[in-house]
Design an enzyme around this catalytic site. Sequence first.
Site, short mmCIF file in Angstrom:
data_model
loop_
_atom_site.label_atom_id
_atom_site.label_comp_id
_atom_site.label_asym_id
_atom_site.label_seq_id
_atom_site.Cartn_x
_atom_site.Cartn_y
_atom_site.Cartn_z
N ILE A 33 1.95 3.52 6.85
CA ILE A 33 1.35 4.56 7.68
C ILE A 33 1.00 4.00 9.06
CG2 ILE A 33 0.41 5.84 5.71
CD1 ILE A 33 -2.40 4.85 6.72
N ASP A 34 0.89 2.66 9.15
CA ASP A 34 0.48 2.04 10.42
C ASP A 34 1.58 2.11 11.49
OD1 ASP A 34 -1.76 1.41 9.01
OD2 ASP A 34 -1.62 -0.75 9.27
N GLY A 41 0.83 -1.20 0.00
CA GLY A 41 0.00 0.00 0.00
C GLY A 41 0.86 1.24 0.00
N LEU A 70 -8.14 8.34 2.86
CA LEU A 70 -7.76 9.77 2.95
C LEU A 70 -6.50 9.91 3.79
CD1 LEU A 70 -11.29 11.30 3.59
CD2 LEU A 70 -9.85 11.70 1.59
N GLN A 71 -6.32 8.98 4.74
CA GLN A 71 -5.13 9.04 5.61
C GLN A 71 -3.85 8.74 4.85
OE1 GLN A 71 -6.41 6.87 9.59
NE2 GLN A 71 -7.69 6.26 7.87
O1 F6P Z 1 -1.00 -1.26 5.90
C1 F6P Z 1 -1.47 -0.03 5.58
C2 F6P Z 1 -2.98 -0.03 5.40
O2 F6P Z 1 -3.37 1.28 5.10
C3 F6P Z 1 -3.77 -0.61 6.57
O3 F6P Z 1 -3.94 0.33 7.59
C4 F6P Z 1 -5.04 -1.02 5.90
O4 F6P Z 1 -5.70 -2.07 6.58
C5 F6P Z 1 -4.59 -1.48 4.56
O5 F6P Z 1 -3.36 -0.85 4.29
C6 F6P Z 1 -5.58 -1.17 3.46
O6 F6P Z 1 -5.11 -1.73 2.29
P1 F6P Z 1 -5.77 -1.51 0.87
O7 F6P Z 1 -5.20 -0.23 0.32
O8 F6P Z 1 -5.37 -2.70 0.11
O9 F6P Z 1 -7.25 -1.37 1.07
#
Ligand code: F6P
Length: 360
Positions: free
Chosen positions: A139-140, A14, A285-286
């Site tokens: 971002i996590d 991501g 958005l984050q």
């Molecule tokens: O690992 C980063 C993250 O933004 C998580 O917080 C979230 O669960 C996941 O990626 C979402 O992934 P995708 O963009 O595949 O929906």
Amino acid sequence: MSSVAKIGVLTGGGDAPGLNAVIRAVVKAAFNSGIEVVGLEDSFDGLLDSARTRTLTPKDVTGILRLGGTILGTTNKGNPFDYPVDGLDGHVDYSERVVETFNKMQLDALVVIGGDGTLQIAHQFYLMGIPVVGVPKTIDNDIWGTTSCFGFDTAVSFAADAIDRLHTTAEAHKRIMVVEVMGRYAGWIALHAGAAGGADVILIPEIAYDVDKVAAHLRERERLGAKFSIVVVAEGAKPQGGAVTLVAQAHAGHVERLGGIGALVAAQLHEKTGKETRYVVLGHLQRGGAPTAFDRVLATRFGGKAVELLRRGVFGRMVANNPPDIVPIPLADVIGKTKTVPIDYDLLKTARAIGVSFGD
Ligand code: F6P
């Protein structure tokens, strides 16, 4: 002079604000050391087909420092060791093809910018003989071995701003506002944004919550005179004895998609407190938009350090933030681990001390 003359750079998993800042730093630092840089498109897909590559010079990265996303594109579906094939109900191992393309392109090393999954793949290729340097991205903020990752500060700043905005409307309508933020396995975003935004309840994956305790906390706030409340919930938070809330189950080539906990908690709190309740999902958005200055600086430092390592011939490492330094740590020590919020983290203890409930 380094024996490394030509390198590839890719972004996987991501996206996170700051990816372009890393690419820019890698390209400029390498160029100034006489190293040619090839951008590989869409993670390791760029090495399945050498047509999906392009040479990057300082001219190509002008103006990208402040841009979100990644100029190289990314995907979290293309693990070359377990590649999902359309129309075929299964996966194929394309790893040898990646090594062949790497050799055919006469690359000397790879800079792999990605999260835990991408870094695991990078480590597997390192074991197959490809000289690799990893750059942590999420971002996590849950990658093991680094105190922070670029993208996290941007996500927290955005979420804190959203909570500020929700405060005024919550107060006007005397409502409970539930804000769902990202955080699959770790509650760093929820905790930091919640603390920055003055949340009354913060629910994180590390602490299983009891919704009755959350409701009791909100009723007590009301008894003491509070007219509204803000609840921040990480997408990966779980009720005691329960499971995460999903919008989609795992299927070929995809991990399960989290989501829906904000709506669930809001409905439960309405039922248990009788108060008007609304929820907001901040979602992607984050991850979008321009990186904060902090993330631009961290990403630039990571990119610069990655080039320094490959010039010194140090491979199989990930660059990590270990204030005040950026240090190399073995990829083998990082992969498969998750940096969750420690239960004795001072911010967690302080949040409790100032009256924030974690629902436990
Ligand atoms: O690992 C980063 C993250 O933004 C998580 O917080 C979230 O669960 C996941 O990626 C979402 O992934 P995708 O963009 O595949 O929906």
